[in-house]
Design an enzyme around this catalytic site. Structure first.
Site, short mmCIF file in Angstrom:
data_model
loop_
_atom_site.label_atom_id
_atom_site.label_comp_id
_atom_site.label_asym_id
_atom_site.label_seq_id
_atom_site.Cartn_x
_atom_site.Cartn_y
_atom_site.Cartn_z
N LYS A 164 0.63 -1.31 -0.18
CA LYS A 164 -0.04 0.02 -0.05
C LYS A 164 0.95 1.26 -0.09
O LYS A 164 2.03 1.19 0.63
CB LYS A 164 -0.78 0.16 1.22
CG LYS A 164 -1.75 -1.16 1.16
CD LYS A 164 -2.81 -1.19 2.52
CE LYS A 164 -3.87 -0.23 2.48
NZ LYS A 164 -4.71 -0.46 3.65
N ARG A 298 -11.87 14.26 6.64
CA ARG A 298 -12.80 15.26 5.89
C ARG A 298 -14.43 14.80 6.12
O ARG A 298 -14.50 13.53 6.58
CB ARG A 298 -12.60 15.38 4.53
CG ARG A 298 -12.32 14.01 3.86
CD ARG A 298 -12.10 13.98 2.60
NE ARG A 298 -11.68 12.45 1.97
CZ ARG A 298 -12.17 11.29 1.95
NH1 ARG A 298 -13.71 11.34 2.14
NH2 ARG A 298 -11.90 10.26 1.15
N VAL A 301 -18.15 11.15 1.06
CA VAL A 301 -19.17 11.04 -0.01
C VAL A 301 -20.51 10.49 0.72
O VAL A 301 -21.52 11.03 0.45
CB VAL A 301 -18.73 10.30 -1.17
CG1 VAL A 301 -19.68 10.09 -2.16
CG2 VAL A 301 -17.28 10.83 -1.62
#
Length: 452
Positions: A164, A298, A301
């Site tokens: 990753k 944040r 969605v």
């Protein structure tokens, strides 16, 4: 820390969502837009608008100088970054602070702490949050491990393993390695992808869970040390690590597991002195053991489904806390009611997922009790080829999961978008799938489903 005018450093449906929240709170707004977005709804509904550059994101929505200049010339005293673009960019958050602008999000230090996944894991591990076994590719002095040491440590945690990118997400710089002979080659591929996408070739290796659930916990935190969680979202239906459908509650969740995961999510947020909205993401294995994946610093969605089941307006709370107000909610105040599902409708071929930009010739939104649409699309809107293909987020709520699935199925049937291809047919198939109806799915399900 009170402010009156907010510059929205984003586009599309999230810019509209932020604009709406600001207006409901009596705040004026400034929209920014590229030349490709001149006729977009977020431009039409804001109080003011500023063109910040040509279509390419690097020359407009990722152009910090243009964004900060727009804030200065319009007299904005706060900036909301939405999600994507610069929303998790510590340099941008710090630049806003240095200009005297309130960044409606976490501090630059918190973004940096959680932005690098290796450092984030070290931070939350110290707070008692469970982690998957992993391998850093440098020793304690920062010297790169030899190829032999890398192989040995990967072997210790057991194949398959996952490479990753330390600096990003969204599937970029991420590679599954099933056997040792593939390891070194895939490391180079992952490093190259990570460098291209995030400007850093730092990667790490962790144990790869086979067929896990992707569960995330929403948190709210103020600047006075008060932090609560608002339950989970099941985001396991993904394609190439990109979420397509989310629901809450998760079909596999128990109250005891929710409480434990919520406690660990709160601990992770407090470990970095976090304030504002945020999401702690976990992987859940078949034995109901969970492991920290990452933190999104944040608004997400998929935040609407949490709002639907808790009755908490996350955008309003985020703005309130940015103004220096205390969180009025306690953990006991957070109660989940009913069931909510979100389908992300993108301008893509529902089979091949090839992008489908172009002009929308007809747009009819479903309506009714418990049906919510977040969208910046409309009839005669031109879907530009330069940005994320998300057109709409269709959200439903009902008293239980079975009723929510039926409601979503009907809403999808009523949703008309013509002129471009969309993923509506894919979501219709999912609503009719027996395994989905039973709640039996994981992060690999959609990949196999798309081939059927």
């Amino acid at each position: 820390m009170s402010f009156k005018k907010v510059l929205i450093a984003n586009r599309g449906e999230i810019a509209l969502r932020v604009n709406r929240a600001c207006h409901e709170m009596g705040l004026s707004t400034v929209a920014v837009h590229s030349t490709a977005d001149t006729n977009s709804l977020h431009v039409k509904f804001a109080d003011e608008s500023v063109c910040i550059g040509p279509p390419a994101p690097r020359e407009s929505y990722l152009n910090m100088h243009a964004l900060l200049s727009a804030a200065e010339v319009t007299g904005a005293d706060a900036v909301h970054p939405g999600y994507g673009f610069l929303s998790e960019n510590a340099q941008f958050a710090r630049a806003c602070e240095e200009m005297g602008l309130t960044f409606i999000g976490p501090s630059a230090d918190a973004i940096e702490s959680m932005g690098n996944k290796v450092r984030a894991k070290e931070t939350v591990a110290a707070a008692g949050v469970p982690l998957l076994p992993s391998v850093k590719l440098v020793d304690s002095s920062g010297k790169p491990l030899s190829e032999r040491d890398v192989k040995e440590r990967a072997k210790e945690i057991g194949y398959p393993v996952l490479i990753k990118a330390a600096a990003g997400g969204g599937g970029r710089g991420m590679k599954i390695v099933k056997e040792e002979s593939e390891l070194l080659r895939m490391l180079e591929v992952a490093r190259s992808e990570s460098k291209a996408a995030f400007g850093s070739d730092e990667v790490y290796i962790e144990k790869y869970l086979v067929e896990p659930r992707h569960i995330e916990i929403q948190v709210l935190a103020d600047k006075f040390g008060n932090t609560v969680h608002l339950g989970e979202r099941d985001c396991s239906l993904q394609r190439r690590h990109q979420k397509l459908l989310e629901e809450t509650p998760s079909p596999v969740m128990t109250q005891a597991l929710r409480d434990l995961m919520g406690q660990k999510a709160v601990a992770a947020a407090k470990a970095v002195n976090y304030h504002t909205v945020g999401t702690i993401e976990f992987l859940l294995d078949r034995e109901k053991k969970f492991y920290f994946l990452e933190m999104n610093t944040r608004i997400q969605v998929e935040h609407p489904i949490t709002e639907m089941v808790t009755g908490v307006d996350l955008l309003r709370e985020q703005i309130r806390m940015a103004q220096g107000e205390r969180l009025l909610l306690t953990q006991k105040d957070i109660q989940m009611s009913g069931h909510s599902i979100e389908c992300r409708i993108t301008a893509e071929d529902p089979v091949t997922f090839a992008p489908s930009p172009g002009r929308i010739s007809s747009f009819h939104a479903p309506m009714g009790y418990g049906v919510r649409l977040e969208s910046a699309a409309y009839s005669d809107y031109f879907v530009p080829p330069y940005y994320d293909s998300l057109l709409s987020k269709l959200i439903v709520w009902d008293e239980n999961r079975d009723l929510a699935i039926r409601k979503m199925s009907q809403a999808l049937n009523e949703f008309v978008i013509q002129g471009v291809k969309t993923t509506i047919p894919l979501h219709q198939r999912i609503m009719e799938d027996e395994d989905f109806i039973k709640g039996v799915y994981d992060t690999s399900t959609l990949q196999n489903f798309a081939k059927a």
